[in-house]
Design a protein around this motif. Structure first.
Motif, mmCIF file in Angstrom:
data_model
loop_
_atom_site.group_PDB
_atom_site.id
_atom_site.type_symbol
_atom_site.label_atom_id
_atom_site.label_comp_id
_atom_site.label_asym_id
_atom_site.label_seq_id
_atom_site.Cartn_x
_atom_site.Cartn_y
_atom_site.Cartn_z
ATOM 1 N N PRO A 90 -33.619 27.096 114.057
ATOM 2 C CA PRO A 90 -34.010 27.234 112.651
ATOM 3 C C PRO A 90 -33.149 28.229 111.867
ATOM 4 O O PRO A 90 -33.088 28.152 110.639
ATOM 5 C CB PRO A 90 -35.460 27.719 112.725
ATOM 6 N N ALA A 91 -32.471 29.137 112.556
ATOM 7 C CA ALA A 91 -31.629 30.140 111.891
ATOM 8 C C ALA A 91 -30.380 30.393 112.733
ATOM 9 O O ALA A 91 -30.193 31.484 113.282
ATOM 10 C CB ALA A 91 -32.411 31.427 111.684
ATOM 11 N N PRO A 92 -29.492 29.397 112.849
ATOM 12 C CA PRO A 92 -28.366 29.544 113.777
ATOM 13 C C PRO A 92 -27.430 30.700 113.444
ATOM 14 O O PRO A 92 -26.979 31.403 114.351
ATOM 15 C CB PRO A 92 -27.655 28.193 113.704
ATOM 16 N N ALA A 93 -27.131 30.942 112.183
ATOM 17 C CA ALA A 93 -26.209 32.036 111.837
ATOM 18 C C ALA A 93 -26.805 33.387 112.215
ATOM 19 O O ALA A 93 -26.122 34.244 112.777
ATOM 20 C CB ALA A 93 -25.867 31.992 110.354
ATOM 21 N N LEU A 94 -28.076 33.563 111.940
ATOM 22 C CA LEU A 94 -28.762 34.809 112.286
ATOM 23 C C LEU A 94 -28.754 35.034 113.795
ATOM 24 O O LEU A 94 -28.458 36.127 114.274
ATOM 25 C CB LEU A 94 -30.201 34.767 111.762
ATOM 26 N N HIS A 95 -29.052 33.982 114.550
ATOM 27 C CA HIS A 95 -29.116 34.120 116.004
ATOM 28 C C HIS A 95 -27.737 34.288 116.642
ATOM 29 O O HIS A 95 -27.592 35.003 117.635
ATOM 30 C CB HIS A 95 -29.875 32.940 116.620
ATOM 31 N N LEU A 96 -26.714 33.647 116.069
ATOM 32 C CA LEU A 96 -25.370 33.832 116.598
ATOM 33 C C LEU A 96 -24.896 35.269 116.362
ATOM 34 O O LEU A 96 -24.376 35.920 117.278
ATOM 35 C CB LEU A 96 -24.386 32.840 115.989
ATOM 36 N N PRO A 128 -20.229 24.805 114.679
ATOM 37 C CA PRO A 128 -18.906 24.567 114.097
ATOM 38 C C PRO A 128 -17.997 25.780 114.335
ATOM 39 O O PRO A 128 -18.347 26.897 113.935
ATOM 40 C CB PRO A 128 -19.199 24.369 112.603
ATOM 41 N N PRO A 129 -16.869 25.607 115.005
ATOM 42 C CA PRO A 129 -16.056 26.745 115.440
ATOM 43 C C PRO A 129 -15.596 27.695 114.331
ATOM 44 O O PRO A 129 -15.644 28.909 114.522
ATOM 45 C CB PRO A 129 -14.856 26.092 116.125
ATOM 46 N N HIS A 130 -15.150 27.190 113.205
ATOM 47 C CA HIS A 130 -14.662 28.091 112.159
ATOM 48 C C HIS A 130 -15.794 28.955 111.617
ATOM 49 O O HIS A 130 -15.637 30.174 111.447
ATOM 50 C CB HIS A 130 -13.992 27.312 111.022
ATOM 51 N N ALA A 133 -16.658 31.532 114.215
ATOM 52 C CA ALA A 133 -15.641 32.588 114.256
ATOM 53 C C ALA A 133 -15.864 33.598 113.139
ATOM 54 O O ALA A 133 -15.782 34.810 113.366
ATOM 55 C CB ALA A 133 -14.248 31.975 114.149
ATOM 56 N N LEU A 134 -16.149 33.129 111.934
ATOM 57 C CA LEU A 134 -16.390 34.046 110.820
ATOM 58 C C LEU A 134 -17.582 34.954 111.104
ATOM 59 O O LEU A 134 -17.522 36.170 110.878
ATOM 60 C CB LEU A 134 -16.621 33.265 109.520
ATOM 61 N N ILE A 135 -18.643 34.382 111.638
ATOM 62 C CA ILE A 135 -19.834 35.175 111.966
ATOM 63 C C ILE A 135 -19.508 36.208 113.042
ATOM 64 O O ILE A 135 -19.815 37.392 112.904
ATOM 65 C CB ILE A 135 -20.985 34.252 112.415
ATOM 66 N N ALA A 136 -18.879 35.761 114.119
ATOM 67 C CA ALA A 136 -18.557 36.652 115.240
ATOM 68 C C ALA A 136 -17.647 37.796 114.796
ATOM 69 O O ALA A 136 -17.885 38.964 115.119
ATOM 70 C CB ALA A 136 -17.887 35.858 116.359
ATOM 71 N N LEU A 137 -16.619 37.466 114.055
ATOM 72 C CA LEU A 137 -15.634 38.478 113.660
ATOM 73 C C LEU A 137 -16.216 39.465 112.653
ATOM 74 O O LEU A 137 -15.883 40.661 112.692
ATOM 75 C CB LEU A 137 -14.383 37.799 113.127
ATOM 76 N N TRP A 163 -9.757 30.470 115.325
ATOM 77 C CA TRP A 163 -10.222 31.858 115.319
ATOM 78 C C TRP A 163 -9.198 32.768 114.642
ATOM 79 O O TRP A 163 -9.569 33.681 113.911
ATOM 80 C CB TRP A 163 -10.562 32.317 116.742
ATOM 81 N N GLN A 164 -7.920 32.522 114.874
ATOM 82 C CA GLN A 164 -6.901 33.320 114.174
ATOM 83 C C GLN A 164 -6.990 33.104 112.665
ATOM 84 O O GLN A 164 -6.863 34.057 111.899
ATOM 85 C CB GLN A 164 -5.499 32.947 114.676
ATOM 86 N N ASP A 165 -7.212 31.862 112.249
ATOM 87 C CA ASP A 165 -7.355 31.561 110.821
ATOM 88 C C ASP A 165 -8.569 32.277 110.235
ATOM 89 O O ASP A 165 -8.502 32.807 109.119
ATOM 90 C CB ASP A 165 -7.477 30.048 110.589
ATOM 91 N N ALA A 166 -9.671 32.288 110.958
ATOM 92 C CA ALA A 166 -10.873 32.987 110.485
ATOM 93 C C ALA A 166 -10.598 34.479 110.351
ATOM 94 O O ALA A 166 -11.029 35.127 109.386
ATOM 95 C CB ALA A 166 -12.037 32.733 111.439
#
Length: 180
Positions: A90-96, A128-130, A133-137, A163-166
């Motif tokens: 229900p909240a993938p960005a928050l959980h990632l 979605p990888p990009h 990557a933005l969230i992780a970085l 990931w380099q692009d992000a």
């Protein structure tokens, strides 16, 4: 700014204080990064995971992290974290973000300075990888993690490039903020 590098290769080869494992909630091995880390670490990693307390088979809920010894890996610890399943969470960005943050906080709490990280939830969990990557970085750039040496191990050239692009996108955003 955090010290972050990108390596196209197998995270099992990392020589760091801690390797972050993209695990499942049971922490008893699986496929992808999780399976590779368990194979590389040997049976002692599975034994260490099995000793962690569980509630109805869940040793690590989504967005949290647990730490064990690293077995035969070239690391002191494996930090197991569970990322979200993109299409059902229900909240993938928050959980990632929480999975990365919990992992890095656990590394700091155990006096780790160098950490190898995978692209959590970007395999079978479908993130979605990009976007991932933005969230992780962005999490890695939070001030509390600036003293860490972070290495993202990305298995394919495509993932490495994404990931380099992000990272470039985040750095450009940071420079625009300081210019204003």
């Amino acid at each position: 700014m955090a010290h972050i590098e990108f390596i196209q290769g197998d995270i099992v080869s990392a020589q760091v204080d801690a390797i972050v494992n993209a695990a499942n909630p049971g922490l008893l091995g699986g496929g992808g990064v999780d399976g590779a880390i368990h194979r590389g670490a040997g049976a002692s990693l599975l034994e260490s995971c099995a000793q962690l307390p569980d509630v109805n088979g869940i040793r690590c809920p989504v967005g949290e992290a647990r730490i064990t010894q690293a077995g035969k890996l070239n690391a002191r610890y494996v930090i197991h974290t569970v990322g979200p399943i993109f299409h059902t969470d229900p909240a993938p960005a928050l959980h990632l973000a929480s999975a990365y943050r919990a992992s890095l906080r656990l590394a700091l709490a155990n006096q780790c300075r160098s950490v190898a990280l995978p692209a959590i939830s970007c395999g079978i969990y479908g993130y979605p990888p990009h976007e991932a990557a933005l969230i992780a970085l962005k999490v890695c750039c939070e001030p509390e993690f600036h003293q860490l040496q972070l290495s993202f191990f990305l298995f394919s050239h495509e993932m490495y490039t994404l990931w380099q692009d992000a990272w470039t996108q985040i750095q450009k955003g940071a420079s625009h903020q300081t210019d204003s």
